[in-house]
Each structure stands twice: as structure tokens, then as C-alpha cells.
Scaffold this motif. Structure first.
Motif, short mmCIF file in Angstrom:
data_model
loop_
_atom_site.label_atom_id
_atom_site.label_comp_id
_atom_site.label_asym_id
_atom_site.label_seq_id
_atom_site.Cartn_x
_atom_site.Cartn_y
_atom_site.Cartn_z
N TRP A 31 5.78 -6.24 1.49
CA TRP A 31 5.93 -5.77 2.92
C TRP A 31 5.20 -7.10 3.84
CZ3 TRP A 31 4.78 -3.04 7.37
CH2 TRP A 31 5.56 -2.01 7.69
N SER A 73 11.82 -0.78 9.12
CA SER A 73 11.78 0.27 7.79
C SER A 73 11.54 1.70 7.94
CB SER A 73 10.13 -0.08 7.24
OG SER A 73 10.16 -1.34 6.80
N ASP A 107 5.65 4.55 5.71
CA ASP A 107 5.96 3.17 6.23
C ASP A 107 4.72 2.83 7.45
OD1 ASP A 107 7.79 2.19 4.74
OD2 ASP A 107 9.56 2.84 6.03
#
Length: 253
Positions: A31, A73, A107
Motif C-alpha cells: 500500500w 482504494s 482502506d
């Protein structure tokens, strides 16, 4: 009923994060790496090769890519959540909107860790925390609401037209390039700046950089408009998911 549903969403978010950590130790690291690699490419092109970045371009780009990764995301993972869980939608008696919410909250939790890392990097680069940081939760709430609204709309349509997800990826790429994620709005020709000001993503990007880099409070009028648009999108998306909910279990068959 609502209390139990909220508890279920929070517990499922926690379970999803634990499952992701168990599946891959690179989950959170990736990420960070994904926007970092993109940021490196943009920095190389715009700052090193074209010399159009400017002295503050690296932190400028770092903030933009970090926030954009979160928004993207939430929209994509939340938008695909019902489609990817159609079998479960058929088996459990839950509002389908629960699935996008779990993905978006997951997220967001990851973003909070990344943002803490971002603050440390900015501090090391000469941009320490400042008094304007108190406005960040308000800004983040507006960003999450906008991303959630877009994600709900996508989540309601993708189960009916799965191939649409490929179009959405391209649309988000175009939005990134047209929203001041990788370039300052001041470099937009004056005749087009009014048009950029209508873009909610461009507004929140500008406000975030103002807070983190210059200690400036957001443009409250502009942020208020973003909040109004975000709430409208959330309402439309939620209503669309609710109206189409009876069709989703049939798709799972």
C-alpha cells in the motif's frame, strides 16, 4: 437493529484487516510501495526531466499521491465489494451496502497508518505539524464521504455490468490527471482555473497541502461545497444500492 449492524460492520472491518495481514506480510507495505513508485515516476518526469516541479514538488507530490491512493482504494474496493461477495449476499440476510462499507473502512484504517508515516516524512523534510492540523479530521471526513458516495454508486452498478470495472479504472486515472494530484492548480491557465475549482478532488488536494505544508486552514466555502456534493452522492448511492438489492441474490445464482 442499527446498533448491531454497526457492531457487525466494525467487527468485520477488524476481521478483514487481520485476514489481509495473515494472507500477506506485504499487504500494508505494498500500500506504501504502489503510490511511492508512481510518485517516483512523476517526480522523475516533471521535476528532473521537464524541470516543471519546483522546490516543494516532492512533498507536494507525496501528499497528493497518498490521499489519492486512499480515495481510489475506497472507490474501487468498495465499488467491487458487492460484486465480489455475490455468493455471500445470497446466503446472509444483510443490507448489501454493508460490504462496500467494510471495504472502505478497512482502506481507511490502512490510510491512517500511512498518513502517520507521511507526517513523519514531511517533518523530516522541514514541514513539522502545525496549528492547522485540527482541521484535518474535517477534511478527511469530507474526503471519505466523497469517496464513499462514488463507491456506493459503483457498487450498485458493477454487479449488473461487471465489465464496467475496467472502464472505472480508466476513468479514475483520468480524474487523477485532471485533479491537481500531480501538478499545482496555479499552473492551470487562468481561463480554466474556475473549472478546476468545481472538481471536488482538486479542492481537497489543495486544502490538504495548505494544511500540511503551509499551516493554512481550508477554504471552508469550497470544502462546504465538497461536503454537500459528497452527501448527495452518498444519498444517491445508498438509495441505488437499496433499490437494486433484490436483484443481487439472483445474480449470485
Amino acid at each position: 437493529m442499527h446498533r448491531h449492524l454497526i457492531e457487525l460492520i466494525l467487527f468485520s472491518t477488524y476481521a478483514e484487516l487481520r485476514a489481509e495481514a495473515a494472507r500477506s506480510y506485504l499487504g500494508l507495505i505494498w500500500w506504501v510501495l504502489e503510490p511511492a513508485m508512481m510518485m517516483g515516476a512523476f517526480w522523475l518526469v516533471f521535476d528532473v526531466i521537464l524541470h516543471t516541479g519546483g522546490p516543494d514538488y516532492l512533498p507536494f507530490l507525496l501528499i497528493g499521491m497518498t490521499l489519492w491512493q486512499w480515495m481510489k482504494s475506497c472507490i474501487t474496493h468498495g465499488g467491487y465489494a458487492i460484486w465480489s461477495n455475490l455468493a455471500m449476499v445470497r446466503q446472509v440476510n444483510l443490507p448489501p451496502i454493508v460490504f462496500p462499507l467494510i471495504a472502505m473502512l478497512s482502506d481507511t484504517v490502512k490510510f491512517m497508518f500511512i498518513f502517520a508515516l507521511l507526517v513523519g516524512i514531511l517533518w523530516a523534510m522541514g514541514y513539522p505539524p502545525n496549528a492547522a492540523y485540527w482541521a484535518l479530521p474535517i477534511l478527511f471526513l469530507a474526503i471519505f464521504a466523497a469517496a464513499a458516495g462514488a463507491g456506493f454508486v459503483v457498487a450498485s452498478i458493477v454487479p449488473l455490468v461487471p465489465d464496467l470495472r475496467f472502464v472505472i479504472e480508466q476513468v479514475l486515472t483520468v480524474v487523477m490527471f485532471l485533479s491537481g494530484v500531480i501538478f499545482p492548480l496555479a499552473k492551470v491557465p487562468p481561463g480554466l482555473q474556475w473549472l478546476m475549482a468545481l472538481n471536488p478532488v482538486a479542492v481537497v488536494m489543495d486544502d490538504a497541502r495548505g494544511i500540511l505544508m503551509h499551516g493554512q486552514l481550508p477554504n471552508w466555502i469550497g470544502l462546504g461545497k465538497v461536503g454537500a456534493i459528497a452527501l448527495a452522492m452518498c444519498a444517491i448511492g445508498s438509495l441505488t444500492v437499496h433499490r437494486l438489492a433484490p436483484r443481487f441474490p439472483k445474480l449470485a445464482g
